[in-house]
Design an enzyme around this catalytic site. Structure first.
Site, PDB file in Angstrom:
ATOM      1  N   ASN A  64       0.886  -1.168   0.000  1.00 34.49           N
ATOM      2  CA  ASN A  64       0.000   0.000   0.000  1.00 34.49           C
ATOM      3  C   ASN A  64       0.921   1.215   0.000  1.00 34.49           C
ATOM      4  O   ASN A  64       1.476   1.571   1.029  1.00 34.49           O
ATOM      5  CB  ASN A  64      -0.888  -0.027   1.259  1.00 34.49           C
ATOM      6  CG  ASN A  64      -1.710   1.237   1.405  1.00 34.49           C
ATOM      7  OD1 ASN A  64      -1.831   2.021   0.464  1.00 34.49           O
ATOM      8  ND2 ASN A  64      -2.281   1.447   2.589  1.00 34.49           N
ATOM      9  N   TRP A  65       1.081   1.807  -1.180  1.00 36.67           N
ATOM     10  CA  TRP A  65       2.036   2.911  -1.306  1.00 36.67           C
ATOM     11  C   TRP A  65       1.531   4.197  -0.651  1.00 36.67           C
ATOM     12  O   TRP A  65       2.296   5.135  -0.466  1.00 36.67           O
ATOM     13  CB  TRP A  65       2.319   3.188  -2.790  1.00 36.67           C
ATOM     14  CG  TRP A  65       3.113   2.124  -3.494  1.00 36.67           C
ATOM     15  CD1 TRP A  65       3.530   0.911  -2.994  1.00 36.67           C
ATOM     16  CD2 TRP A  65       3.605   2.186  -4.846  1.00 36.67           C
ATOM     17  NE1 TRP A  65       4.233   0.226  -3.951  1.00 36.67           N
ATOM     18  CE2 TRP A  65       4.287   0.985  -5.097  1.00 36.67           C
ATOM     19  CE3 TRP A  65       3.515   3.139  -5.875  1.00 36.67           C
ATOM     20  CZ2 TRP A  65       4.892   0.708  -6.329  1.00 36.67           C
ATOM     21  CZ3 TRP A  65       4.109   2.863  -7.098  1.00 36.67           C
ATOM     22  CH2 TRP A  65       4.794   1.663  -7.319  1.00 36.67           C
ATOM     23  N   LYS A  66       0.242   4.263  -0.369  1.00 37.22           N
ATOM     24  CA  LYS A  66      -0.376   5.487   0.176  1.00 37.22           C
ATOM     25  C   LYS A  66      -0.072   6.663  -0.756  1.00 37.22           C
ATOM     26  O   LYS A  66      -0.018   6.463  -1.971  1.00 37.22           O
ATOM     27  CB  LYS A  66       0.107   5.728   1.608  1.00 37.22           C
ATOM     28  CG  LYS A  66      -0.064   4.462   2.466  1.00 37.22           C
ATOM     29  CD  LYS A  66       0.134   4.672   3.920  1.00 37.22           C
ATOM     30  CE  LYS A  66      -0.073   3.338   4.642  1.00 37.22           C
ATOM     31  NZ  LYS A  66      -0.044   3.450   6.080  1.00 37.22           N
ATOM     32  N   HIS A 108      -9.502   1.736   4.467  1.00 38.24           N
ATOM     33  CA  HIS A 108      -8.249   1.863   5.217  1.00 38.24           C
ATOM     34  C   HIS A 108      -8.466   2.822   6.398  1.00 38.24           C
ATOM     35  O   HIS A 108      -9.217   3.793   6.284  1.00 38.24           O
ATOM     36  CB  HIS A 108      -7.133   2.382   4.305  1.00 38.24           C
ATOM     37  CG  HIS A 108      -5.790   2.306   4.956  1.00 38.24           C
ATOM     38  ND1 HIS A 108      -5.348   3.251   5.837  1.00 38.24           N
ATOM     39  CD2 HIS A 108      -4.830   1.360   4.887  1.00 38.24           C
ATOM     40  CE1 HIS A 108      -4.149   2.896   6.279  1.00 38.24           C
ATOM     41  NE2 HIS A 108      -3.808   1.751   5.712  1.00 38.24           N
ATOM     42  N   GLU A 150      -6.765   5.129   7.526  1.00 41.50           N
ATOM     43  CA  GLU A 150      -6.481   6.544   7.227  1.00 41.50           C
ATOM     44  C   GLU A 150      -7.675   7.197   6.534  1.00 41.50           C
ATOM     45  O   GLU A 150      -7.953   8.377   6.746  1.00 41.50           O
ATOM     46  CB  GLU A 150      -5.215   6.652   6.365  1.00 41.50           C
ATOM     47  CG  GLU A 150      -3.966   6.426   7.209  1.00 41.50           C
ATOM     48  CD  GLU A 150      -2.819   5.764   6.465  1.00 41.50           C
ATOM     49  OE1 GLU A 150      -2.799   5.810   5.228  1.00 41.50           O
ATOM     50  OE2 GLU A 150      -1.943   5.181   7.141  1.00 41.50           O
ATOM     51  N   GLU A 194      -5.874  -4.730  10.340  1.00 38.98           N
ATOM     52  CA  GLU A 194      -4.832  -3.754  10.631  1.00 38.98           C
ATOM     53  C   GLU A 194      -5.140  -3.028  11.940  1.00 38.98           C
ATOM     54  O   GLU A 194      -5.926  -2.073  11.947  1.00 38.98           O
ATOM     55  CB  GLU A 194      -4.744  -2.713   9.507  1.00 38.98           C
ATOM     56  CG  GLU A 194      -4.429  -3.304   8.155  1.00 38.98           C
ATOM     57  CD  GLU A 194      -3.742  -2.291   7.243  1.00 38.98           C
ATOM     58  OE1 GLU A 194      -2.619  -2.563   6.832  1.00 38.98           O
ATOM     59  OE2 GLU A 194      -4.323  -1.229   6.985  1.00 38.98           O
ATOM     60  N   GLY A 196       2.182   2.226  10.719  1.00 41.28           N
ATOM     61  CA  GLY A 196       3.184   3.283  10.582  1.00 41.28           C
ATOM     62  C   GLY A 196       3.860   3.674  11.877  1.00 41.28           C
ATOM     63  O   GLY A 196       4.526   4.702  11.954  1.00 41.28           O
ATOM     64  N   SER A 202       3.014  -2.205  10.253  1.00 45.71           N
ATOM     65  CA  SER A 202       4.460  -2.318  10.519  1.00 45.71           C
ATOM     66  C   SER A 202       5.021  -3.704  10.201  1.00 45.71           C
ATOM     67  O   SER A 202       5.943  -4.174  10.867  1.00 45.71           O
ATOM     68  CB  SER A 202       4.785  -1.916  11.964  1.00 45.71           C
ATOM     69  OG  SER A 202       4.409  -0.567  12.190  1.00 45.71           O
ATOM     70  N   GLY A 247       2.720  -1.148   4.225  1.00 45.04           N
ATOM     71  CA  GLY A 247       2.863   0.272   3.922  1.00 45.04           C
ATOM     72  C   GLY A 247       4.326   0.629   3.714  1.00 45.04           C
ATOM     73  O   GLY A 247       4.889   0.430   2.634  1.00 45.04           O
ATOM     74  N   GLY A 248       4.959   1.131   4.750  1.00 41.72           N
ATOM     75  CA  GLY A 248       6.336   1.620   4.682  1.00 41.72           C
ATOM     76  C   GLY A 248       7.298   0.690   3.956  1.00 41.72           C
ATOM     77  O   GLY A 248       8.082   1.125   3.099  1.00 41.72           O
TER      78      GLY A 248
HETATM   79  P1  PGA Z   1       2.641   0.235   7.601  1.00 43.70           P
HETATM   80  O1  PGA Z   1       1.207   0.497   6.898  1.00 43.70           O
HETATM   81  O2  PGA Z   1       3.142  -1.079   7.052  1.00 43.70           O
HETATM   82  O3  PGA Z   1       3.482   1.395   7.198  1.00 43.70           O
HETATM   83  O4  PGA Z   1       2.391   0.172   9.070  1.00 43.70           O
HETATM   84  C1  PGA Z   1       0.326  -0.550   6.684  1.00 43.70           C
HETATM   85  C2  PGA Z   1      -0.955  -0.007   6.086  1.00 43.70           C
HETATM   86  O5  PGA Z   1      -1.374   1.084   6.482  1.00 43.70           O
HETATM   87  O6  PGA Z   1      -1.579  -0.644   5.222  1.00 43.70           O
END
Ligand code: PGA
Length: 251
Positions: free
Chosen positions: A9-11, A94, A96, A166, A172, A212, A233-234
């Site tokens: 998930n590149w956001k 998500h 966010e 999640e 994050g 994470s 994500g990251g």
């Molecule tokens: P993260 O993000 O791996 O940076 O914690 C995961 C996500 O939000 O899908």
């Protein structure tokens, strides 16, 4: 047996030229992967990613979809638009989007239905906040979020859907749920699905962990019986890191 699925998930990261660079570097590293590999990218990167991923098994994913077919919804993208761009997966709900853009369980359900109707696979995000876990609400909350999101889908559609568990406190933050915590909560989600759609269906639905997840902790998480992959994500923003997660480093 459920085939594992690792999705990046590149956001809001990577311009089209950066996207091309990342996928070009990723391609040889994930060749022959034992799991499904997806990158969920900003819509402006669709064409670049599609082009760069040619000849590989890397699938294209989006990060949201609107539930109306067309009309006066400035800034939004319909399922038909995504589908025509070659999108196979759509991240929906998500945390966010729930936190910053007013996403609710009900709009998540509308988006899931639009996504499935267009022939794409939803990656439906559910998860509790830190204070909800501490208050003992995790199991009830994730079960409710999951069932509302799936409302109106057939057994077959539920079997094809992907759920991403999640925990919000793990996204994050570098704080990862323990292997056992993640496995237990994913088991609860599967049980909720089984309660409504039957065991056979629930045993087919793939449920990822997200929050994470990285090359260091992926092995332990993926060794758990209920965890069918990850939403990353990251660690999806660097080809080498993401390819290590895809390799469950090392299974
Ligand atoms: P993260 O993000 O791996 O940076 O914690 C995961 C996500 O939000 O899908």
């Amino acid at each position: 047996m459920r085939k594992p699925i690792i999705a990046g998930n590149w956001k809001m990261n990577k311009t089209p030229s950066e996207a091309k660079e990342l996928v070009t570097a990723l391609k040889p590293l994930v060749k022959g992967a034992s799991c499904d590999v997806v990158v969920c990218v900003p819509a402006v990167d669709f064409a670049a990613v599609k082009e760069a991923a040619k000849g590989s098994s890397i699938k294209l994913g989006a990060q949201n979809v609107h539930f109306k077919e067309s009309g006066a919804y400035t800034g939004e993208l319909s399922a038909k638009m995504l589908k025509e761009c070659g999108v196979d997966y759509v991240v929906i709900g998500h945390s966010e989007r729930r936190q910053y853009f007013g996403e609710t369980d009900e709009t998540v359900n509308l988006r899931v239905k639009a996504c499935v109707a267009a022939g794409m696979t939803p990656i439906i995000c559910v998860g509790e906040k830190k204070e909800q876990r501490e208050a003992g609400y995790t199991n009830a909350l994730v079960s409710y979020q999951t069932l509302i999101a799936l409302e109106g889908l057939t057994d077959k559609e539920v079997a094809k859907a992907v759920i991403a568990y999640e925990p919000v406190w793990a996204i994050g933050t570098g704080l990862v749920a323990t292997d056992e915590q993640a496995n237990e909560t994913i088991g609860v989600i599967r049980k909720a699905i089984a309660g409504k759609y039957g065991k056979a269906t629930a045993n087919k639905t793939r449920i990822q962990y997200g929050g994470s997840m990285n090359p260091k902790n992926v092995k332990g998480l993926m060794a758990q019986s209920e965890i069918d992959g990850g939403l990353i994500g990251g660690a999806s923003l660097k080809a080498e890191d993401f390819s290590k997660v895809v390799g469950f480093d090392k299974e």
